[in-house]
Design a protein around this motif. Structure first.
Motif, mmCIF file in Angstrom:
data_model
loop_
_atom_site.group_PDB
_atom_site.id
_atom_site.type_symbol
_atom_site.label_atom_id
_atom_site.label_comp_id
_atom_site.label_asym_id
_atom_site.label_seq_id
_atom_site.Cartn_x
_atom_site.Cartn_y
_atom_site.Cartn_z
ATOM 1 N N ASN A 1 1.001 -1.142 0.617
ATOM 2 C CA ASN A 1 0.065 -0.402 0.467
ATOM 3 C C ASN A 1 0.347 1.291 0.335
ATOM 4 O O ASN A 1 0.477 2.342 -0.578
ATOM 5 C CB ASN A 1 -1.455 -0.001 0.797
ATOM 6 C CG ASN A 1 -0.285 -0.195 2.590
ATOM 7 O OD1 ASN A 1 0.844 -0.184 2.572
ATOM 8 N ND2 ASN A 1 -1.172 -0.540 3.423
ATOM 9 N N GLU B 1 -7.985 -2.747 0.134
ATOM 10 C CA GLU B 1 -7.890 -3.013 0.994
ATOM 11 C C GLU B 1 -9.124 -2.247 1.496
ATOM 12 O O GLU B 1 -9.871 -2.350 3.010
ATOM 13 C CB GLU B 1 -7.072 -2.397 1.833
ATOM 14 C CG GLU B 1 -5.506 -3.223 1.440
ATOM 15 C CD GLU B 1 -3.859 -2.328 1.903
ATOM 16 O OE1 GLU B 1 -3.185 -3.314 1.880
ATOM 17 O OE2 GLU B 1 -3.894 -1.131 1.971
ATOM 18 N N ALA B 2 -9.439 -0.974 1.032
ATOM 19 C CA ALA B 2 -10.488 0.087 1.498
ATOM 20 C C ALA B 2 -11.536 -0.902 1.543
ATOM 21 O O ALA B 2 -12.434 -0.546 1.742
ATOM 22 C CB ALA B 2 -10.431 1.429 1.744
ATOM 23 N N GLN C 1 -12.072 -3.609 4.210
ATOM 24 C CA GLN C 1 -11.965 -3.477 5.444
ATOM 25 C C GLN C 1 -13.233 -2.356 5.772
ATOM 26 O O GLN C 1 -13.187 -2.010 6.519
ATOM 27 C CB GLN C 1 -10.473 -2.780 6.065
ATOM 28 C CG GLN C 1 -9.848 -3.717 5.195
ATOM 29 C CD GLN C 1 -8.045 -2.826 5.992
ATOM 30 O OE1 GLN C 1 -7.962 -1.870 6.444
ATOM 31 N NE2 GLN C 1 -7.016 -3.225 5.663
ATOM 32 N N LYS D 1 -13.881 0.718 4.964
ATOM 33 C CA LYS D 1 -13.259 1.614 5.167
ATOM 34 C C LYS D 1 -13.603 3.063 3.111
ATOM 35 O O LYS D 1 -13.841 2.887 2.546
ATOM 36 C CB LYS D 1 -11.981 1.989 5.275
ATOM 37 C CG LYS D 1 -11.520 0.609 6.397
ATOM 38 C CD LYS D 1 -10.000 1.572 7.007
ATOM 39 C CE LYS D 1 -9.562 0.390 8.110
ATOM 40 N NZ LYS D 1 -7.951 0.331 8.031
ATOM 41 N N HIS E 1 -9.070 5.913 3.874
ATOM 42 C CA HIS E 1 -8.131 5.427 4.059
ATOM 43 C C HIS E 1 -6.470 5.705 3.411
ATOM 44 O O HIS E 1 -5.458 5.285 3.949
ATOM 45 C CB HIS E 1 -7.939 3.673 3.287
ATOM 46 C CG HIS E 1 -6.429 2.326 3.579
ATOM 47 N ND1 HIS E 1 -6.391 2.397 4.721
ATOM 48 C CD2 HIS E 1 -6.534 1.287 2.803
ATOM 49 C CE1 HIS E 1 -5.721 1.179 4.495
ATOM 50 N NE2 HIS E 1 -6.030 0.227 3.288
ATOM 51 N N HIS F 1 -5.007 7.545 6.482
ATOM 52 C CA HIS F 1 -4.282 6.664 7.346
ATOM 53 C C HIS F 1 -2.868 6.480 6.438
ATOM 54 O O HIS F 1 -2.048 6.160 7.258
ATOM 55 C CB HIS F 1 -5.090 5.581 6.929
ATOM 56 C CG HIS F 1 -4.443 4.299 8.404
ATOM 57 N ND1 HIS F 1 -4.073 3.028 7.918
ATOM 58 C CD2 HIS F 1 -3.767 4.786 9.435
ATOM 59 C CE1 HIS F 1 -3.503 2.766 8.582
ATOM 60 N NE2 HIS F 1 -3.211 3.281 10.000
ATOM 61 N N PRO G 1 -8.467 3.095 12.333
ATOM 62 C CA PRO G 1 -8.359 2.903 11.354
ATOM 63 C C PRO G 1 -7.796 1.086 11.708
ATOM 64 O O PRO G 1 -7.535 0.556 10.915
ATOM 65 C CB PRO G 1 -7.215 3.094 10.716
ATOM 66 C CG PRO G 1 -6.320 4.086 11.921
ATOM 67 C CD PRO G 1 -6.928 4.600 12.398
#
Length: 159
Positions: A69, A103-104, A107, A109, A114, A117, A156
């Protein structure tokens, strides 16, 4: 801790289409939040890349054959500067857009949260923070929570 305004020069480059990726203004806001009270002036670059470039950089610099990431590249001061002289060059961040998006979604989010973060996380690495052991990780994660809370972004690490 330093007080007063931070002088920032943040260069943002997009190596992928910008659709759905935060604006340079957002990245600058997140960098400023991460640096507030910690450093007076900083020059850094953020490059938003695709999976191929992200994987190549992670493989070359970390020996890991996958896109990650965020990668942080702290600046190395040139030799020969007198002791105590500091340059404002902080370093570079590389953020891999497809990994962040995946990932967002996984998860659950908001994508912008994200990115915020990971930007804060990367900037803290440029400042020397790390998470190599449990104690360091706890300290760094708590600092990230505090910075993000100041931006109105939730924890997060709470999935």
């Amino acid at each position: 801790m330093t007080r007063g305004p931070v002088r920032l020069d943040v260069a943002i480059s997009y190596a992928v289409p910008r659709a759905g990726i935060p604006s340079p203004l957002s990245f600058r806001k997140w960098v400023a939040a991460a640096l507030a009270g910690r450093i007076r002036e900083a020059d850094l670059a953020i490059r938003i890349v695709g999976a191929k470039e992200g994987r190549a950089l992670n493989h070359h610099y970390r020996g890991k054959d996958y896109a990650t990431n965020v990668l942080s590249f702290p600046a190395e001061l040139p030799e020969g500067l007198p002791e105590g002289v500091r340059m404002p060059l902080l370093g570079d961040l590389v953020i891999c857009a497809p990994v962040v998006a995946r990932e967002a979604k996984e998860q659950k989010k908001p994508l912008a949260a994200h990115y915020a973060h990971l930007t804060v996380h990367g900037v803290l690495h440029l400042l020397g923070w790390d998470h190599e052991d449990e104690r360091e990780a706890e300290c760094m994660e708590q600092l990230e929570r505090e910075i993000l809370a100041g931006l109105g972004i939730g924890d997060p690490y709470r999935l």
